[in-house]
Scaffold this active site. Structure first.
Site, mmCIF file in Angstrom:
data_model
loop_
_atom_site.group_PDB
_atom_site.id
_atom_site.type_symbol
_atom_site.label_atom_id
_atom_site.label_comp_id
_atom_site.label_asym_id
_atom_site.label_seq_id
_atom_site.Cartn_x
_atom_site.Cartn_y
_atom_site.Cartn_z
ATOM 1 N N GLU A 97 159.445 -12.170 9.219
ATOM 2 C CA GLU A 97 158.359 -13.094 9.538
ATOM 3 C C GLU A 97 157.055 -12.817 8.799
ATOM 4 O O GLU A 97 156.182 -13.687 8.755
ATOM 5 C CB GLU A 97 158.084 -13.069 11.052
ATOM 6 C CG GLU A 97 159.305 -13.424 11.897
ATOM 7 C CD GLU A 97 159.002 -13.388 13.389
ATOM 8 O OE1 GLU A 97 157.815 -13.558 13.757
ATOM 9 O OE2 GLU A 97 159.944 -13.191 14.178
ATOM 10 N N ASP A 133 166.933 -17.635 22.341
ATOM 11 C CA ASP A 133 166.873 -16.258 21.843
ATOM 12 C C ASP A 133 165.927 -15.476 22.733
ATOM 13 O O ASP A 133 164.924 -15.999 23.216
ATOM 14 C CB ASP A 133 166.473 -16.197 20.368
ATOM 15 C CG ASP A 133 165.138 -16.847 20.081
ATOM 16 O OD1 ASP A 133 164.117 -16.133 20.026
ATOM 17 O OD2 ASP A 133 165.115 -18.083 19.876
#
Length: 261
Positions: free
Chosen positions: A157, A65
């Site tokens: 997150e 990613d």
């Protein structure tokens, strides 16, 4: 009488010594078995020098990613790189963040990854302090998915001081808005600890992409997962910086079934 007492004493000593030897041998056997078990568990990873890291064994589909942090990526080199039986099959690409931000490298990465025949996916970095629906609109405005692309991804997150229930409500708003726009169920990306502490069963219906480093077998979540981000320090030809590495949990058939139709 005295001789018999000494004989009994010597017999008792021998019994004690034999018992001690047996106990010691048993303890040694148990310790050796423990070490063998630990070694077997550690053997689920192997070093791939080309990528500069250990990769988990038993997975057929590996990927990365990326975001603007990786700079200008030369995607043909990414696609051509191979170490033993491993090559890069997919890439999650940062597209948007918050209400208005678009990653500086998104458009280029999105186009060039497809030209290099790497299966691509786009993700949105979620800010728990902002409207989930408006953040979804930012993503939808900038990301045009095509057949063969991975589903859209919500990257969550941190709470940023927001109450967990408020955050979850905003996440639902993002997921529902995006699913309605693309007619595909989005993927949730988060760490193993954040998932267990703040998300959990309320989002079990969504495919999970979990980040969990420094574990030797599988990520520490009891729920099913589709993608596992296992390392953030990999090396790939065509990318100047270190990069996150991921594996897909299933085979090629399952991977294809997940893609946008």
């Amino acid at each position: 009488m005295a001789k018999r007492k000494r004989s009994k004493k010597r017999s008792g000593n021998r019994t004690f010594i034999i018992a001690s030897v047996i106990a010691g041998a048993l303890s040694l056997f148990i310790w050796i078995q423990y070490l063998i078990k630990q070694k077997k568990e550690e053997a689920h990873f192997a070093l791939y020098p080309g990528f500069g890291i250990e990769l988990p064994l038993g997975y057929a589909i590996h990927g990365i990613d990326v975001s603007n942090y990786q700079g200008n990526i030369y995607w043909p080199s990414v696609a051509q790189m191979q170490d033993q039986d491993i090559s890069i099959k997919f890439a999650f690409i940062k597209a948007t963040e918050g209400l208005n931000n678009v990653d500086r490298q998104y458009k280029r990465n999105w186009q060039k990854a497809k030209e290099a025949n790497i299966t691509r996916g786009a993700y949105h970095f979620f800010l728990a302090t902002k409207s989930g629906r408006k953040q979804a609109q930012n993503f939808i405005k900038n990301v045009q998915l095509q057949p063969g692309d991975l589903p859209p991804v919500l990257d969550i997150e941190a709470l940023y001081g927001v109450r967990p229930d408020s955050m979850r409500s905003r996440i639902h708003a993002w997921l529902n808005t995006v699913e309605a726009a693309y007619n595909v169920k989005p993927v949730i990306y988060t760490s193993a600890s954040f998932y267990k502490n703040f998300l959990g069963h309320e989002f079990d219906e969504y495919p999970l992409w979990v980040a969990h480093y420094f574990v030797k077998r599988q990520p520490g979540v009891a729920e099913g997962w589709y993608f596992w981000q296992h390392n953030a320090t990999g090396k790939v030809n065509g990318i100047k910086t270190r990069v996150d590495f991921n594996v897909f949990s299933g085979d090629t058939t399952l991977f294809k079934s997940l893609l946008v139709q």
